[in-house]
Design a protein around this motif. Structure first.
Motif, short mmCIF file in Angstrom:
data_model
loop_
_atom_site.label_atom_id
_atom_site.label_comp_id
_atom_site.label_asym_id
_atom_site.label_seq_id
_atom_site.Cartn_x
_atom_site.Cartn_y
_atom_site.Cartn_z
N CYS A 63 0.86 -1.19 0.00
CA CYS A 63 0.00 0.00 0.00
C CYS A 63 0.90 1.24 0.00
O CYS A 63 1.85 1.32 0.76
CB CYS A 63 -0.90 -0.01 1.23
SG CYS A 63 -1.77 1.55 1.51
N ASP A 64 0.58 2.22 -0.86
CA ASP A 64 1.40 3.42 -0.96
C ASP A 64 1.17 4.41 0.19
O ASP A 64 1.85 5.41 0.28
CB ASP A 64 1.16 4.11 -2.31
CG ASP A 64 1.84 3.35 -3.44
OD1 ASP A 64 3.05 3.06 -3.32
OD2 ASP A 64 1.17 3.02 -4.44
N THR A 65 0.20 4.13 1.04
CA THR A 65 0.00 5.01 2.20
C THR A 65 0.63 4.41 3.45
O THR A 65 1.48 5.02 4.08
CB THR A 65 -1.50 5.27 2.43
OG1 THR A 65 -2.03 5.91 1.26
CG2 THR A 65 -1.72 6.19 3.62
N CYS A 66 0.22 3.19 3.83
CA CYS A 66 0.72 2.61 5.09
C CYS A 66 1.94 1.70 4.87
O CYS A 66 2.55 1.27 5.84
CB CYS A 66 -0.39 1.85 5.80
SG CYS A 66 -0.94 0.36 4.93
N HIS A 67 2.26 1.41 3.63
CA HIS A 67 3.41 0.57 3.25
C HIS A 67 3.33 -0.86 3.77
O HIS A 67 4.34 -1.57 3.78
CB HIS A 67 4.73 1.23 3.66
CG HIS A 67 4.87 2.61 3.08
ND1 HIS A 67 5.01 2.82 1.73
CD2 HIS A 67 4.82 3.83 3.66
CE1 HIS A 67 5.08 4.13 1.51
NE2 HIS A 67 4.96 4.76 2.66
N ASN A 68 2.15 -1.29 4.20
CA ASN A 68 1.98 -2.70 4.56
C ASN A 68 1.57 -3.49 3.33
O ASN A 68 1.11 -2.92 2.34
CB ASN A 68 0.86 -2.84 5.62
CG ASN A 68 1.27 -2.21 6.94
OD1 ASN A 68 2.42 -2.31 7.36
ND2 ASN A 68 0.32 -1.56 7.59
N GLU A 69 1.72 -4.80 3.43
CA GLU A 69 1.23 -5.67 2.36
C GLU A 69 -0.29 -5.53 2.32
O GLU A 69 -0.95 -5.48 3.35
CB GLU A 69 1.63 -7.11 2.68
CG GLU A 69 1.51 -8.05 1.50
CD GLU A 69 2.21 -9.39 1.79
OE1 GLU A 69 2.99 -9.82 0.94
OE2 GLU A 69 1.94 -9.98 2.86
N VAL A 70 -0.85 -5.47 1.10
CA VAL A 70 -2.28 -5.20 0.96
C VAL A 70 -3.10 -6.43 1.37
O VAL A 70 -2.86 -7.54 0.92
CB VAL A 70 -2.62 -4.78 -0.48
CG1 VAL A 70 -4.14 -4.67 -0.67
CG2 VAL A 70 -1.96 -3.45 -0.82
N GLN A 71 -4.08 -6.18 2.27
CA GLN A 71 -5.01 -7.22 2.70
C GLN A 71 -6.42 -6.77 2.38
O GLN A 71 -6.72 -5.58 2.42
CB GLN A 71 -4.89 -7.45 4.20
CG GLN A 71 -3.56 -8.05 4.61
CD GLN A 71 -3.60 -8.56 6.04
OE1 GLN A 71 -4.51 -8.24 6.79
NE2 GLN A 71 -2.62 -9.37 6.40
N GLY A 72 -7.30 -7.72 2.09
CA GLY A 72 -8.68 -7.38 1.75
C GLY A 72 -8.77 -6.94 0.30
O GLY A 72 -8.13 -7.52 -0.57
N ILE A 73 -9.54 -5.88 0.04
CA ILE A 73 -9.66 -5.39 -1.34
C ILE A 73 -8.46 -4.49 -1.66
O ILE A 73 -8.06 -3.67 -0.84
CB ILE A 73 -10.97 -4.60 -1.54
CG1 ILE A 73 -12.19 -5.46 -1.16
CG2 ILE A 73 -11.11 -4.15 -3.00
CD1 ILE A 73 -13.51 -4.72 -1.21
N ARG A 74 -7.91 -4.71 -2.84
CA ARG A 74 -6.80 -3.86 -3.30
C ARG A 74 -7.35 -2.80 -4.24
O ARG A 74 -8.23 -3.08 -5.06
CB ARG A 74 -5.79 -4.75 -4.03
CG ARG A 74 -4.79 -4.02 -4.89
CD ARG A 74 -3.90 -5.02 -5.61
NE ARG A 74 -3.08 -4.35 -6.60
CZ ARG A 74 -2.24 -4.97 -7.43
NH1 ARG A 74 -2.13 -6.28 -7.39
NH2 ARG A 74 -1.54 -4.30 -8.31
N PHE A 75 -6.85 -1.56 -4.14
CA PHE A 75 -7.32 -0.46 -4.98
C PHE A 75 -6.17 0.09 -5.81
O PHE A 75 -5.20 0.60 -5.27
CB PHE A 75 -7.91 0.66 -4.09
CG PHE A 75 -9.15 0.25 -3.37
CD1 PHE A 75 -9.08 -0.50 -2.20
CD2 PHE A 75 -10.40 0.59 -3.85
CE1 PHE A 75 -10.24 -0.90 -1.53
CE2 PHE A 75 -11.56 0.20 -3.19
CZ PHE A 75 -11.47 -0.55 -2.03
#
Ligand SMILES: [Zn+2]
Ligand SMILES: [Zn+2]
Ligand SMILES: [Zn+2]
Ligand SMILES: [Zn+2]
Ligand SMILES: [Zn+2]
Length: 282
Positions: free
Chosen positions: A211-223
């Motif tokens: 994720c470009d905001t929180c920098h975590n690996e994306v979980q759930g729906i990806r945008f």
């Protein structure tokens, strides 16, 4: 997709044309690779568009996918985001903070949603027009309007031979060309909100997608933003981050960008960006 397009250059001898879709602008150029999808910036009026569909340029998506992605994004912002967080919070108390944040942000999202509604109405009108007046060029898959004359068409030219729309320059028979199929209005229910019971509910993980905001690996729906070459948010960040993105574009007098909802992990395709080559017409 890209490879197929590159090969078709060698079989087609005719030059295609690219015309600026801005009605007030008369910029026309010849394109060496008119069946490729690439980003064009009009040197006269500055308008940026896709060489195949004339819309805002879009990354990692085909022209055919854009209307449905736009529709889905509108439904999500308008109603489905709220339903989704409600369902999640009901299943799992950990998501309650997210639902509360959604409720707090509701008012600041209204302007964006109004703009998206306008855009969606324009899209539906455009889809109706295309399904009534246009067909698909069998060579470049462009949506081509028949401007009068007989059934033998040259993609990009009217029957007098003048260049009036972008096209690949190859001939086809209008009566045999496939019709344009508009998106169906399937309503907001198309976003899957049916979640399993808390115990068996597993959050989808998009491996190696950050994720470009929180920098975590994306979980759930990806945008994914389809008008930016690389911009991805996770479901927890997307409401605030996509709103911020939308405000930035408005401040720069640009059209809003559309985000694609990706519920399940996808394989990344890294296509080689085609090289654009133009010659000005005399
Ligand atoms: Zn222009
Ligand atoms: Zn396009
Ligand atoms: Zn064509
Ligand atoms: Zn995030
Ligand atoms: Zn963007």
């Amino acid at each position: 997709y890209q490879i197929q397009k590159t090969f078709s250059i060698y079989t087609g001898a005719t030059q295609g044309v690219i015309k600026c879709p801005n009605q007030q602008c008369h910029w026309v150029a010849e394109a060496k690779n008119p069946t490729d999808r690439f980003q064009v910036q009009c040197p006269l009026c500055g308008y940026e568009f896709c060489s195949l569909c004339n819309q805002q340029y879009h990354f990692r998506t085909t022209c055919q996918e854009v209307p449905e992605i736009t529709q889905r994004w509108f439904f999500w912002c308008n109603t489905e985001r709220g339903n989704y967080w409600q369902a999640r919070a009901q299943q799992d108390a950990n998501f309650r903070a997210q639902l509360e944040d959604y409720e707090r942000q509701k008012v600041v999202n209204e302007r964006r949603n109004e703009e998206l509604r306008q855009r969606y109405n324009d899209l539906l009108a455009d889809e109706t027009f295309k399904s009534q007046n246009c067909r698909i060029c069998p060579h470049c898959r462009r949506v081509v309007q028949h401007l009068g004359g007989c059934n033998s068409m040259i993609c990009g030219q009217n029957y007098h031979g003048g260049d009036v729309q972008s096209g690949c320059g190859r001939p086809f028979d209008w009566s045999k060309a496939a019709p344009y199929v508009p998106i169906a209005n399937r309503g907001p229910q198309q976003v899957k909100t049916k979640l399993k019971a808390p115990g068996e509910q597993k959050l989808v993980v998009h491996k190696d997608v950050q994720c470009d905001t929180c920098h975590n690996e994306v979980q759930g729906i990806r945008f994914d933003c389809i008008q930016c070459s690389s911009l991805t948010f996770c479901e927890k960040c997307e409401q605030r981050s996509t709103l911020e993105h939308s405000n930035q574009n408005r401040d720069q007098q640009k059209q809003q960008h559309v985000f694609r909802l990706i519920p399940a992990p996808i394989e990344e395709k890294r296509g080689i960006r085609s090289i654009l080559s133009f010659f000005f017409r005399k």
